[in-house]
Design an enzyme around this catalytic site. Structure first.
Site, PDB file in Angstrom:
ATOM      1  N   ILE A   8      -2.117 -12.846   3.215  1.00  0.00           N
ATOM      2  CA  ILE A   8      -1.981 -11.857   2.138  1.00  0.00           C
ATOM      3  C   ILE A   8      -0.972 -10.779   2.510  1.00  0.00           C
ATOM      4  O   ILE A   8      -0.969 -10.280   3.628  1.00  0.00           O
ATOM      5  CB  ILE A   8      -3.374 -11.265   1.753  1.00  0.00           C
ATOM      6  CG1 ILE A   8      -3.230 -10.161   0.693  1.00  0.00           C
ATOM      7  CG2 ILE A   8      -4.165 -10.780   2.937  1.00  0.00           C
ATOM      8  CD1 ILE A   8      -4.532  -9.784  -0.003  1.00  0.00           C
ATOM      9  N   THR A   9      -0.118 -10.435   1.557  1.00  0.00           N
ATOM     10  CA  THR A   9       0.831  -9.334   1.759  1.00  0.00           C
ATOM     11  C   THR A   9       0.262  -8.089   1.057  1.00  0.00           C
ATOM     12  O   THR A   9      -0.475  -8.201   0.078  1.00  0.00           O
ATOM     13  CB  THR A   9       2.225  -9.651   1.179  1.00  0.00           C
ATOM     14  OG1 THR A   9       2.162  -9.663  -0.257  1.00  0.00           O
ATOM     15  CG2 THR A   9       2.750 -10.994   1.681  1.00  0.00           C
ATOM     16  N   GLY A  10       0.616  -6.924   1.585  1.00  0.00           N
ATOM     17  CA  GLY A  10       0.122  -5.689   0.968  1.00  0.00           C
ATOM     18  C   GLY A  10      -1.378  -5.544   1.115  1.00  0.00           C
ATOM     19  O   GLY A  10      -2.077  -5.171   0.165  1.00  0.00           O
ATOM     20  N   ALA A  11      -1.893  -5.832   2.314  1.00  0.00           N
ATOM     21  CA  ALA A  11      -3.346  -5.754   2.538  1.00  0.00           C
ATOM     22  C   ALA A  11      -3.739  -4.492   3.294  1.00  0.00           C
ATOM     23  O   ALA A  11      -4.877  -4.367   3.727  1.00  0.00           O
ATOM     24  CB  ALA A  11      -3.822  -6.988   3.298  1.00  0.00           C
ATOM     25  N   TYR A 163      10.301  -1.665 -12.838  1.00  0.00           N
ATOM     26  CA  TYR A 163       9.018  -2.171 -12.316  1.00  0.00           C
ATOM     27  C   TYR A 163       8.474  -3.266 -13.246  1.00  0.00           C
ATOM     28  O   TYR A 163       8.057  -4.333 -12.794  1.00  0.00           O
ATOM     29  CB  TYR A 163       8.015  -1.017 -12.197  1.00  0.00           C
ATOM     30  CG  TYR A 163       6.622  -1.477 -11.824  1.00  0.00           C
ATOM     31  CD1 TYR A 163       6.310  -1.843 -10.512  1.00  0.00           C
ATOM     32  CD2 TYR A 163       5.609  -1.567 -12.794  1.00  0.00           C
ATOM     33  CE1 TYR A 163       5.034  -2.282 -10.170  1.00  0.00           C
ATOM     34  CE2 TYR A 163       4.335  -2.000 -12.458  1.00  0.00           C
ATOM     35  CZ  TYR A 163       4.055  -2.353 -11.148  1.00  0.00           C
ATOM     36  OH  TYR A 163       2.792  -2.802 -10.817  1.00  0.00           O
TER      37      TYR A 163
HETATM   38  N1  NAP Z   1      -2.720  -0.082  -9.122  1.00  0.00           N
HETATM   39  C1  NAP Z   1      -2.471  -0.582 -10.330  1.00  0.00           C
HETATM   40  O1  NAP Z   1      -2.843  -0.003 -11.357  1.00  0.00           O
HETATM   41  C2  NAP Z   1      -1.733  -1.876 -10.482  1.00  0.00           C
HETATM   42  C3  NAP Z   1      -1.633  -2.439 -11.762  1.00  0.00           C
HETATM   43  C4  NAP Z   1      -0.973  -3.644 -11.917  1.00  0.00           C
HETATM   44  C5  NAP Z   1      -0.429  -4.277 -10.809  1.00  0.00           C
HETATM   45  N2  NAP Z   1      -0.505  -3.711  -9.579  1.00  0.00           N
HETATM   46  C6  NAP Z   1       0.100  -4.408  -8.435  1.00  0.00           C
HETATM   47  O2  NAP Z   1      -0.876  -4.567  -7.432  1.00  0.00           O
HETATM   48  C7  NAP Z   1      -0.237  -4.766  -6.171  1.00  0.00           C
HETATM   49  C8  NAP Z   1      -0.936  -3.934  -5.116  1.00  0.00           C
HETATM   50  O3  NAP Z   1      -0.788  -2.574  -5.433  1.00  0.00           O
HETATM   51  P1  NAP Z   1      -1.938  -1.485  -5.227  1.00  0.00           P
HETATM   52  O4  NAP Z   1      -2.256  -0.938  -6.555  1.00  0.00           O
HETATM   53  O5  NAP Z   1      -3.027  -1.998  -4.378  1.00  0.00           O
HETATM   54  O6  NAP Z   1      -1.079  -0.352  -4.476  1.00  0.00           O
HETATM   55  P2  NAP Z   1      -1.084   0.244  -3.008  1.00  0.00           P
HETATM   56  O7  NAP Z   1      -2.428   0.770  -2.681  1.00  0.00           O
HETATM   57  O8  NAP Z   1       0.067   1.174  -2.973  1.00  0.00           O
HETATM   58  O9  NAP Z   1      -0.794  -1.033  -2.072  1.00  0.00           O
HETATM   59  C9  NAP Z   1       0.494  -1.589  -1.979  1.00  0.00           C
HETATM   60  C10 NAP Z   1       0.576  -2.455  -0.735  1.00  0.00           C
HETATM   61  O10 NAP Z   1       1.944  -2.944  -0.611  1.00  0.00           O
HETATM   62  C11 NAP Z   1       2.455  -2.574   0.673  1.00  0.00           C
HETATM   63  N3  NAP Z   1       3.895  -2.327   0.652  1.00  0.00           N
HETATM   64  C12 NAP Z   1       4.584  -1.455  -0.146  1.00  0.00           C
HETATM   65  N4  NAP Z   1       5.892  -1.462   0.180  1.00  0.00           N
HETATM   66  C13 NAP Z   1       6.038  -2.345   1.207  1.00  0.00           C
HETATM   67  C14 NAP Z   1       7.137  -2.780   1.972  1.00  0.00           C
HETATM   68  N5  NAP Z   1       8.371  -2.307   1.779  1.00  0.00           N
HETATM   69  N6  NAP Z   1       6.933  -3.707   2.936  1.00  0.00           N
HETATM   70  C15 NAP Z   1       5.682  -4.190   3.175  1.00  0.00           C
HETATM   71  N7  NAP Z   1       4.593  -3.826   2.458  1.00  0.00           N
HETATM   72  C16 NAP Z   1       4.774  -2.898   1.509  1.00  0.00           C
HETATM   73  C17 NAP Z   1       1.702  -1.295   1.022  1.00  0.00           C
HETATM   74  O11 NAP Z   1       1.812  -1.022   2.400  1.00  0.00           O
HETATM   75  P3  NAP Z   1       1.485   0.477   2.978  1.00  0.00           P
HETATM   76  O12 NAP Z   1       0.001   0.509   3.179  1.00  0.00           O
HETATM   77  O13 NAP Z   1       2.248   0.526   4.247  1.00  0.00           O
HETATM   78  O14 NAP Z   1       1.941   1.479   1.956  1.00  0.00           O
HETATM   79  C18 NAP Z   1       0.301  -1.672   0.550  1.00  0.00           C
HETATM   80  O15 NAP Z   1      -0.336  -2.509   1.492  1.00  0.00           O
HETATM   81  C19 NAP Z   1       1.239  -4.415  -6.394  1.00  0.00           C
HETATM   82  O16 NAP Z   1       1.978  -5.623  -6.495  1.00  0.00           O
HETATM   83  C20 NAP Z   1       1.229  -3.684  -7.737  1.00  0.00           C
HETATM   84  O17 NAP Z   1       2.447  -3.843  -8.423  1.00  0.00           O
HETATM   85  C21 NAP Z   1      -1.157  -2.525  -9.383  1.00  0.00           C
END
Ligand code: NAP
Length: 279
Positions: A8-11, A163
């Site tokens: 998993i990426t972004g974990a 985005y």
């Molecule tokens: N939250 C929402 O409402 C929502 C809605 C629709 C879709 N999404 C999607 O859900 C997914 C997860 O987002 P989330 O809401 O859980 O946000 P989040 O809490 O900000 O998590 C984002 C994750 O991506 C990692 N990441 C960001 N930039 C990176 C980079 N340059 N290299 C490696 N890893 C990187 C972050 O690492 P760090 O911990 O180091 O920051 C974190 O693990 C995303 O694809 C987002 O577009 C979110």
């Protein structure tokens, strides 16, 4: 999930971290990517608490760079087995940032990391019967409209539109991928997690960061609820023979006309091959 390996990426945050912890509790071994050692160690500690028996692993990489995507995917490809790949890392940027490789940051991170890592891991996934690929898209794709003459948003950058385009790319990518996987037994689906109170948007900068923060405080769902559709697609027997679909609240949802355009899906695939040199 006992005995299975989930990549998993972004974990290290948000829905990715919650999903990883649940999968570990269900018995899976988690292999995740992180860009920051300290954050990686914090997640690793939570995974070890959830399931100490599996030797969870982390690979460090900045996923906005193609070279890093390739390096980390090649490292992960040496894992003994891969059952599930969850492409989840993503972010929203208020202003146009160009990576050192000349790509627009949102496109590079939110789309190209999914494309490159998946393609490099595909031969390994094909060794596991019933392997799954899950990609986190968003309902924001509804505002997306791809301009193939400006995939790097040089002429026209607006944070939320760019985005939305990247999340449209996630659906088109999933469609093109599922076509290529037809008959292999591997399934590929994508999802909208809901509007979730994660760290999403906290580092966007500018007005966008402010708007997202207010919206999150008013209408966002919990990280636990936001992780549910990822978990459904990664584990549920109900989706064993479903592929190429977009899910929301654990159900298939019809995405926009733009997201169902197979010619665009194929064109995006070919453009991505040119950029990444894989696929
Ligand atoms: N939250 C929402 O409402 C929502 C809605 C629709 C879709 N999404 C999607 O859900 C997914 C997860 O987002 P989330 O809401 O859980 O946000 P989040 O809490 O900000 O998590 C984002 C994750 O991506 C990692 N990441 C960001 N930039 C990176 C980079 N340059 N290299 C490696 N890893 C990187 C972050 O690492 P760090 O911990 O180091 O920051 C974190 O693990 C995303 O694809 C987002 O577009 C979110």
């Amino acid at each position: 999930m006992k005995g299975k390996t989930v990549v998993i990426t972004g974990a290290t945050s948000g829905i990715g971290e919650i999903a990883a912890i649940h999968l570990a509790k269900q018995g899976a071994r988690i292999v995740f990517t992180a860009r920051d050692r300290k954050r990686a160690d914090a997640t690793l500690a939570k995974l070890n608490k959830a399931n100490a028996a599996a030797s969870h692993a982390v690979h460090l990489a900045d996923l906005s760079l193609i070279a890093e995507q390739k390096r980390v995917a090649a490292d992960i490809a040496r894992e003994p087995r891969i059952d599930v790949l969850i492409n989840n890392a993503g972010a929203l940027f208020n202003r146009r940032i160009e990576t050192s490789e000349g790509l627009e940051m949102t496109f590079a991170l939110n789309h190209m990391s999914f494309f490159t890592i998946t393609n490099i891991l595909l031969p390994r996934l094909k060794e596991t019967p019933g392997a799954r690929i899950v990609s986190t898209s968003s309902r924001a794709h509804r505002r997306g409209k791809l301009d193939f003459s400006d995939l790097q948003s040089r002429k026209d950058f607006q944070g939320f539109r760019t985005y939305s385009n990247s999340k449209l790319c996630n659906i088109l990518f999933t469609r093109a991928l599922a076509k290529r996987l037809a008959g292999t037994g591997i399934i590929a689906n994508c999802l909208h997690p809901g509007f979730v109170a994660t760290r999403f948007g906290d580092q966007s900068g500018g007005f966008l960061q402010y708007v997202v923060a207010i919206a999150k405080s008013l209408i966002a769902i919990s990280e636990e609820d936001g992780a549910k559709t990822i978990l459904h697609l990664a584990t549920s027997p109900d989706v064993t023979s479903v592929s190429g679909e977009y899910f929301s609240e654990c159900k298939v949802e019809v995405p926009t006309v733009e997201a169902r355009n197979d010619a665009d899906a194929e064109r995006l695939w070919q453009e991505s091959v040119k950029i990444a040199g894989v696929g």
